[in-house]
Write a protein that holds these residues in place. Structure first.
Motif, short mmCIF file in Angstrom:
data_model
loop_
_atom_site.label_atom_id
_atom_site.label_comp_id
_atom_site.label_asym_id
_atom_site.label_seq_id
_atom_site.Cartn_x
_atom_site.Cartn_y
_atom_site.Cartn_z
N TRP A 229 0.83 -1.21 0.00
CA TRP A 229 0.00 0.00 0.00
C TRP A 229 0.86 1.26 0.00
O TRP A 229 0.54 2.24 -0.69
CB TRP A 229 -0.97 -0.02 1.18
CG TRP A 229 -2.05 -1.02 0.99
CD1 TRP A 229 -2.10 -2.27 1.55
CD2 TRP A 229 -3.20 -0.91 0.15
NE1 TRP A 229 -3.23 -2.92 1.12
CE2 TRP A 229 -3.93 -2.11 0.26
CE3 TRP A 229 -3.69 0.09 -0.67
CZ2 TRP A 229 -5.11 -2.34 -0.42
CZ3 TRP A 229 -4.88 -0.12 -1.35
CH2 TRP A 229 -5.57 -1.33 -1.22
N LEU B 286 2.19 1.67 -3.43
CA LEU B 286 1.12 2.14 -4.31
C LEU B 286 0.89 3.64 -4.15
O LEU B 286 0.76 4.36 -5.15
CB LEU B 286 -0.17 1.37 -4.05
CG LEU B 286 -1.35 1.71 -4.95
CD1 LEU B 286 -1.03 1.43 -6.41
CD2 LEU B 286 -2.58 0.93 -4.50
N VAL B 287 0.86 4.12 -2.93
CA VAL B 287 0.67 5.56 -2.69
C VAL B 287 1.85 6.34 -3.27
O VAL B 287 1.65 7.36 -3.95
CB VAL B 287 0.49 5.84 -1.18
CG1 VAL B 287 0.55 7.34 -0.90
CG2 VAL B 287 -0.82 5.26 -0.69
N ALA C 202 3.18 -3.23 -6.43
CA ALA C 202 1.94 -3.26 -5.63
C ALA C 202 0.98 -4.33 -6.15
O ALA C 202 0.25 -4.94 -5.36
CB ALA C 202 1.28 -1.89 -5.65
N ILE D 205 -2.01 -6.55 -4.33
CA ILE D 205 -3.29 -5.84 -4.39
C ILE D 205 -3.94 -6.15 -5.74
O ILE D 205 -3.27 -6.09 -6.77
CB ILE D 205 -3.08 -4.32 -4.24
CG1 ILE D 205 -2.34 -4.01 -2.93
CG2 ILE D 205 -4.42 -3.57 -4.29
CD1 ILE D 205 -1.84 -2.59 -2.81
N THR E 210 -8.45 -2.64 -7.93
CA THR E 210 -8.28 -1.77 -6.76
C THR E 210 -7.02 -0.93 -6.89
O THR E 210 -7.04 0.29 -6.72
CB THR E 210 -8.22 -2.62 -5.47
OG1 THR E 210 -9.43 -3.37 -5.36
CG2 THR E 210 -8.02 -1.76 -4.24
N ALA E 211 -5.90 -1.57 -7.20
CA ALA E 211 -4.62 -0.87 -7.28
C ALA E 211 -4.63 0.20 -8.36
O ALA E 211 -4.20 1.33 -8.12
CB ALA E 211 -3.49 -1.87 -7.53
N ILE F 97 -6.85 3.23 -7.42
CA ILE F 97 -6.22 4.05 -6.38
C ILE F 97 -5.04 4.81 -6.95
O ILE F 97 -4.87 6.00 -6.69
CB ILE F 97 -5.81 3.17 -5.18
CG1 ILE F 97 -7.07 2.71 -4.43
CG2 ILE F 97 -4.85 3.90 -4.25
CD1 ILE F 97 -6.83 1.70 -3.34
N TRP F 98 -4.23 4.17 -7.75
CA TRP F 98 -3.07 4.81 -8.38
C TRP F 98 -3.49 6.00 -9.24
O TRP F 98 -2.94 7.09 -9.12
CB TRP F 98 -2.33 3.74 -9.21
CG TRP F 98 -1.12 4.18 -9.95
CD1 TRP F 98 0.12 4.41 -9.44
CD2 TRP F 98 -1.02 4.38 -11.36
NE1 TRP F 98 0.98 4.75 -10.45
CE2 TRP F 98 0.30 4.74 -11.63
CE3 TRP F 98 -1.92 4.29 -12.42
CZ2 TRP F 98 0.76 5.02 -12.92
CZ3 TRP F 98 -1.48 4.56 -13.70
CH2 TRP F 98 -0.15 4.92 -13.95
N LYS G 79 -9.76 1.41 -0.48
CA LYS G 79 -8.81 0.86 0.51
C LYS G 79 -9.58 0.22 1.66
O LYS G 79 -9.28 -0.91 2.08
CB LYS G 79 -7.89 1.98 1.02
CG LYS G 79 -7.08 1.63 2.25
CD LYS G 79 -6.16 0.44 2.05
CE LYS G 79 -5.27 0.21 3.24
NZ LYS G 79 -5.30 -1.10 3.78
N HIS H 55 -11.34 -3.04 0.73
CA HIS H 55 -10.48 -4.01 0.03
C HIS H 55 -10.62 -5.33 0.67
O HIS H 55 -10.58 -6.15 1.16
CB HIS H 55 -9.03 -3.51 0.02
CG HIS H 55 -8.04 -4.55 -0.40
ND1 HIS H 55 -7.97 -5.01 -1.68
CD2 HIS H 55 -7.09 -5.19 0.28
CE1 HIS H 55 -7.00 -5.91 -1.76
NE2 HIS H 55 -6.46 -6.03 -0.57
#
Length: 104
Positions: free
Chosen positions: A3, A6-7, A49, A53, A57-58, A61-62, A101, A104
C-alpha cells in the motif's frame, strides 16, 4: 508495504504528469528527464503493488492519487481555477480512493 508503494507510485504519477506539462511538447530537456524517471518509477511501483493488491483496486487508487495530486498542483502552483465545484469533485475522488482501501 504494498500500500505504501502504491501511494508513492500514485504521487510519482503526479510528478510525471506535471513534468510532461512543463516539457512544452517535449522541447525542454530537464522536464523530459523528470517525466521519464517519474513515469518509470511510477510504473515499477504499480507493478510491485500488483503482487499483493488486485489490479482493479490498485489501478483505481493509483490513478485517483495521481489525478487528485495533479489537480492540486495545478491549482496551487500553476494558477489553475480552484472553484468550489472542482474542489468538491476532488473530494469525491478522494472518498472513492479511501473507500477502495477500506473495503479491500
Amino acid at each position: 508495504m504494498a500500500w505504501l508503494v502504491l501511494v508513492a507510485s500514485g504521487l510519482l504519477e503526479t510528478v510525471w504528469a506535471v513534468a510532461l506539462d512543463r516539457s512544452a511538447g517535449f522541447s525542454r530537456p530537464l522536464p523530459i528527464a523528470i517525466f521519464v524517471v517519474g513515469l518509470v518509477l511510477s510504473m515499477l511501483g504499480l507493478g510491485v503493488a500488483l503482487r499483493s493488491i488486485p489490479v482493479g483496486t490498485a489501478y483505481a487508487i493509483w490513478v485517483g492519487i495521481g489525478a487528485v495530486g495533479t489537480a492540486v498542483v495545478g491549482m496551487l502552483a500553476l494558477g489553475e481555477h480552484a472553484g468550489l465545484p472542482r474542489l468538491l469533485s476532488l473530494v469525491l475522488v478522494v472518498a472513492g480512493v479511501v473507500g477502495l482501501k477500506v473495503f479491500h
